[in-house]
Scaffold this motif. Structure first.
Motif, mmCIF file in Angstrom:
data_model
loop_
_atom_site.group_PDB
_atom_site.id
_atom_site.type_symbol
_atom_site.label_atom_id
_atom_site.label_comp_id
_atom_site.label_asym_id
_atom_site.label_seq_id
_atom_site.Cartn_x
_atom_site.Cartn_y
_atom_site.Cartn_z
ATOM 1 N N ARG A 394 0.701 -1.118 0.135
ATOM 2 C CA ARG A 394 0.035 0.159 0.047
ATOM 3 C C ARG A 394 0.940 1.321 -0.183
ATOM 4 O O ARG A 394 0.490 2.357 -0.746
ATOM 5 N N ASP A 395 2.107 1.267 0.586
ATOM 6 C CA ASP A 395 2.937 2.307 0.978
ATOM 7 C C ASP A 395 3.800 2.478 -0.381
ATOM 8 O O ASP A 395 4.817 3.241 -0.437
ATOM 9 N N GLY A 396 3.521 1.657 -1.389
ATOM 10 C CA GLY A 396 4.489 1.613 -2.683
ATOM 11 C C GLY A 396 6.020 0.809 -2.449
ATOM 12 O O GLY A 396 6.630 1.162 -3.280
ATOM 13 N N PHE A 397 6.081 0.242 -1.395
ATOM 14 C CA PHE A 397 7.372 -0.583 -1.217
ATOM 15 C C PHE A 397 7.398 -1.984 -2.208
ATOM 16 O O PHE A 397 6.003 -2.763 -2.118
ATOM 17 N N LYS A 398 8.434 -2.185 -2.712
ATOM 18 C CA LYS A 398 8.563 -3.520 -3.544
ATOM 19 C C LYS A 398 8.534 -4.621 -2.075
ATOM 20 O O LYS A 398 9.442 -4.429 -1.121
ATOM 21 N N SER A 399 7.637 -5.678 -2.190
ATOM 22 C CA SER A 399 7.687 -6.528 -0.769
ATOM 23 C C SER A 399 8.339 -7.701 -1.494
ATOM 24 O O SER A 399 7.880 -8.595 -2.428
ATOM 25 N N ILE A 400 9.182 -8.266 -0.544
ATOM 26 C CA ILE A 400 9.852 -9.774 -0.929
ATOM 27 C C ILE A 400 9.731 -10.731 0.438
ATOM 28 O O ILE A 400 10.055 -10.218 1.571
ATOM 29 N N ILE A 401 9.044 -11.792 0.190
ATOM 30 C CA ILE A 401 8.741 -12.758 1.396
ATOM 31 C C ILE A 401 9.749 -13.839 1.449
ATOM 32 O O ILE A 401 9.742 -14.386 0.242
ATOM 33 N N ILE A 402 10.176 -14.395 2.461
ATOM 34 C CA ILE A 402 10.636 -15.554 2.632
ATOM 35 C C ILE A 402 9.936 -16.519 3.601
ATOM 36 O O ILE A 402 9.674 -16.350 4.736
#
Length: 893
Positions: A394-402
């Protein structure tokens, strides 16, 4: 069981025979949507049986969806709505249709997670009844790689698949016996046998595990033995170093394993040495996509895994080089030079901040997930991780989940910008962090596994978002935390750090038993025990030292009869933004994960609440907390003491957020990313409802386990229910766990161990009698209530052993076990705490176990028993089902 896909030992003929049968069954039954068929196939012939057919999504559906990338539930729903397979798009490739069978160019292995050691007297033999509490899924390109990965995922304390080095095999039971009996640790016994030179044929004769799998396990054992025999790095990698390193990595060996075999101690430093050596050889993992089509068609998917069996990446690397903390990248500067540069910077500070934020968003943030579900870490932490990822997006960050748990929402490929279905070891997290060039790592939303990585990650140069790794260590390390509380002048139970067992005994004698043994850096109270005497203390100290590894073990005075209070909060720069104070129904001594929690708190003094807020504010400031945190307090009267502080989300965060209609994790995520934060406007005066969280237990499945509660967590799930008052919410939540209320005029069996507890329950016993229940009791309980309250109660005898079902020869009183098994007893209230007499523990255990085995409702805590009776007295006649929005409507923020 351990499951492998695609099938490795079926012949083509067997595979297509079972496939053809499945199609016939589905067509005959007219199934639309998802279906699950279980077969039994004779490995020596083509004879097979259908065990069962489930015309629904099954437990393995999530695993199959995650293993293949084919979204079964999504497609099944579309089919149920009347769509056909040709018109449904493949949501992974986004170009092909859903009318195909997935192809796999990789190997997937599912391994269960058991937590049987948390229960006393439980059998660890595996059979047709499910005992696991969670599972992991590993992805790679060889069987050796995926089974080693899976071992590290299931138990982060393991460095890979080890036999004798795992510490999970028994020296007391002959190895051949460990191989014959299916248990939760048999895999490690198999590996030990192969390491010791037992042949594949001999192990096959004892276990009946297919020889193909055993030959792969032997490959691992042979490589391990060769490394151990060489004994040092130079000998192992002196010749053909790059090829040998790649061979080990393709077989799934971790850097820590190689460091262990080559005697590079301490292991963390040794693993770093191996990492540097590996990079110098140019041996790096490559990233591959799960695209459902084995690369037959182009795929645009963010569903990724890492492997050493490849020579190119399926996706591009991050655009930025990794941020390595502590690397100034230049010479030390004089104070004057710093001051000058500071003045120059201040001219365009707002523009710089804007550029920094833009770069941060572009780099992305790595969020570490919850790992395998186990006792103490379940879907609550996955909710926290998903909430954090959604806020980042929502805040425009690229999200990477492990994450590596196929049961979670966080491992759905459309929840994040990049999903790495990978282990959460230091080695692999650093691989991903460096490859993506991420702006930072969030370790505080996935539970204890990510939290324990904060220190090693920071030491390796990774940027930790939120509370600093040093401050996390100060909270997790029992000694440092207790010292800090003393410095701040905050009360806590008397404590001492274990240096030797004799010193611990001396301390315990000084403060008086009982005492609590507490290891550091553990989840769900692992190895935490209350010792009532010296022999118990010595035994528990050994157990705690094993669990804590090299971390401190603290012994504290255990306060009897104290109320436990839960404080969940979000802070930024050491200042608390929002908080919630929950009240435990049970007294201190029951683990917070097993406790019944009431929110908003109903029976706390105003002075107690003020003191809790003051203590929490002091701790948040001292630890400079940014992000989520949880503090547990205990109170006796108005006297408040600190139990512990976790600088991460706790398992009550979803409960608190849903009760108060305010997502605490969203707020914490903003704070950790350095964005402006506005606290929620929470007014408890506007909340005219109560929410109660109750634990779920699995004692019916755990043969022989004692269904009592203590300081180590044993619940396997939880429910929460809203109500207009606390008694309504409590009864609703109890019923939601599957608890059956006794029917009118049925019998209630009371067995209460000590006079103080009998006195506390006296009012409730009178109410039960007035409500028309027939009261039965063990001799001491009946004598007490008859003499003091003139209650009409029938005496039953305490059982001596599991077969003791006959009448007492002296008094003719029936056995408690006979009444439970054959009578009309529908509720057993057995309060054994407060006594350490051996006969009380034994007879109480037999009564509790019989109640569980015969499906009779059981209460083992005095506070819960009293609340249950009070709630039954209030009755159900005024209950009205309401949607959650009706409860929320009175307080809008």
């Amino acid at each position: 069981s351990i499951v492998v896909a695609p099938s490795q030992t079926l012949t083509n003929r067997e595979y297509f025979m079972l496939r053809k049968t499945a199609l016939k069954v589905v067509r005959h039954l007219g199934i639309v949507g998802e279906c699950n068929i279980q077969y039994a196939l004779n490995p020596k012939s083509e004879k097979y049986c259908i065990i069962e057919v489930n015309a629904r999504l099954s437990r393995s559906s999530a695993l199959a969806s995650k293993a293949t990338g084919y979204p079964l539930a999504y497609v099944a729903t579309k089919l149920s709505l009347g769509k056909d397979l040709v018109s449904i798009r493949n949501s992974v490739t986004k170009t092909t249709t859903a009318c195909f069978e997935p192809s796999l160019d990789y190997c997937v292995l599912k391994m269960p997670r058991w937590d049987l050691k948390k229960f006393s007297r439980v059998s660890n033999k595996l059979g047709s009844s499910m005992l696991s509490v969670g599972e992991v899924m590993s992805i790679g390109r060889s069987f050796e790689e995926v089974i080693q990965k899976a071992c590290r995922m299931v138990n982060p304390a393991l460095d890979g698949l080890e036999g004798s080095g795992s510490g999970l095999t028994s020296d007391d039971i002959p190895l051949d016996e460990q191989l014959r009996t299916p248990t939760d640790t048999r895999l490690f016994a198999v590996q030990q046998a192969l390491e010791e030179g037992w042949g594949v044929d001999k192990v096959h004769d004892l276990t009946k595990i297919d020889k193909w799998f055993l030959s792969k396990l032997q490959n691992i054992a042979s490589m391990r033995n060769a490394c151990v025999k060489s004994g040092n790095v130079d000998k192992v990698f002196g010749e053909n170093g790059a090829d040998r390193m790649r061979t080990l990595k393709v077989a799934g060996f971790s850097d820590r394993q190689i460091a262990l075999y080559t005697n590079l101690f301490p292991l963390q430093d040794g693993a770093a040495q191996i990492r540097s050596l590996r990079k110098s050889f140019g041996v790096k993992p490559c990233v591959k996509q799960i695209d459902t089509l084995a690369a037959e068609f182009p795929a645009n998917t963010n569903y990724l895994y890492m492997t050493y069996s490849g020579d190119h990446d399926d996706v591009s690397e991050g655009l930025h080089s990794p941020i390595i903390e502590g690397d100034a990248g230049g010479e030390a500067q004089s104070p004057n030079a710093k001051e000058f540069k500071s003045r120059i910077r201040s001219v365009s500070v707002s523009e710089k901040r804007h550029n920094e934020l833009s770069e941060k968003k572009e780099r992305g943030v790595v969020v570490l997930g919850c790992g395998a579900y186990c006792i103490g870490s379940s879907v609550e932490f996955d909710w926290c991780a998903v909430s954090a990822v959604r806020q980042l997006r929502r805040d425009g960050f690229k999200s990477i989940i492990i994450n590596y748990n196929p049961e979670t929402v966080s491992t759905d490929y459309d929840e994040s910008d990049r999903l790495y279905f990978e282990e959460m070891s230091l080695e692999r997290v650093l691989d991903i962090y460096e490859r993506e060039g991420a702006a930072g790592v969030v370790v505080s939303v996935g539970g204890q596994i990510p939290n324990n990585l904060a220190g090693p990650l920071a030491a390796s140069g990774a940027h930790i978002l939120g509370t600093a790794a040093r401050d996390i260590e100060r909270a997790e390390d029992r000694r440092q935390f207790s010292n800090m509380l003393d410095t701040l002048g905050l009360k806590q139970p008397a404590w001492s750090v274990l240096k030797s067992k004799d010193e611990a005994v001396e301390f315990s004698n000084d403060v008086g038993f009982p005492v609590l043994v507490r290891p550091s850096f553990v989840l769900s109270g692992a190895a935490m025990r209350v010792a009532s005497d010296e022999s118990q203390l010595r035994n528990f100290l050994g157990l705690a030292a094993d669990v804590a590894d090299d971390k401190p073990v603290v012994v504290t005075k255990f306060i009897l009869g104290a109320k436990e209070i839960e404080f969940d909060g979000v802070a930024s720069g050491g200042k608390i933004l929002n908080y919630a104070i929950g009240e435990h129904l049970e007294n201190a001594g029951v683990h917070s994960g097993d406790a019944t929690v009431i929110l908003p708190a109903q029976k706390l003094y105003v002075g107690t609440i003020r003191q809790i807020k003051k203590y929490a504010s002091a701790i948040a400031g001292a630890l400079n907390i940014t992000g989520p945190f949880n503090i547990q307090f205990m109170a006796t009267g108005n006297d408040v003491m600190v139990i512990e502080c976790n600088l991460r989300s706790s398992r009550t965060f979803p409960f608190v957020s849903k009760t108060l209609h305010a997502n605490f994790i969203s707020l914490a995520t903003k704070a950790m990313c350095g964005l402006p934060v506005t606290p929620y406007n929470i007014s408890l005066l506007d909340i005219d409802y109560v929410c109660v969280k109750a634990p779920m237990f699995s004692f019916t499945r755990l043969r022989g386990a004692d269904p009592t509660l203590g300081v180590e967590m044993s619940s396997t799930g939880e429910v929460a229910c809203f109500g207009d008052d606390a008694h309504e919410a409590f009864l609703q939540s109890l019923l939601a766990t599957g608890f059956k209320l006794p029917k009118a005029n049925s019998s209630v069996l009371l067995s209460i161990a000590s006079d103080p507890f009998r006195e506390e329950f006296a009012e409730s016993a009178v109410i039960l009698s007035k409500l028309g229940f027939k009261l039965l009791g063990t001799p001491g309980t009946v004598k007490y209530f008859k003499e003091k309250y003139q209650l009409d109660m029938k005496v039953v005898t305490k059982p001596v052993d599991a077969e003791d079902e006959g009448d007492c020869p002296k008094t003719g009183a029936p056995s408690a076990l006979a009444e439970i098994k054959e009578g009309d007893v529908e509720l057993v209230i057995n309060i054994s705490e407060g006594t350490t007499r051996k006969d009380e523990i034994t007879s109480g255990y037999l009564i509790r176990r019989a109640a569980v085995d015969f499906g009779i409702s059981l209460v083992t805590n005095i506070k819960c028993a009293a609340w249950l009776v009070k709630s039954m007295e209030h009755g159900f006649h005024n209950f009205k089902a309401k949607s959650i929005s009706e409860f929320y409507s009175l307080h809008k923020y």
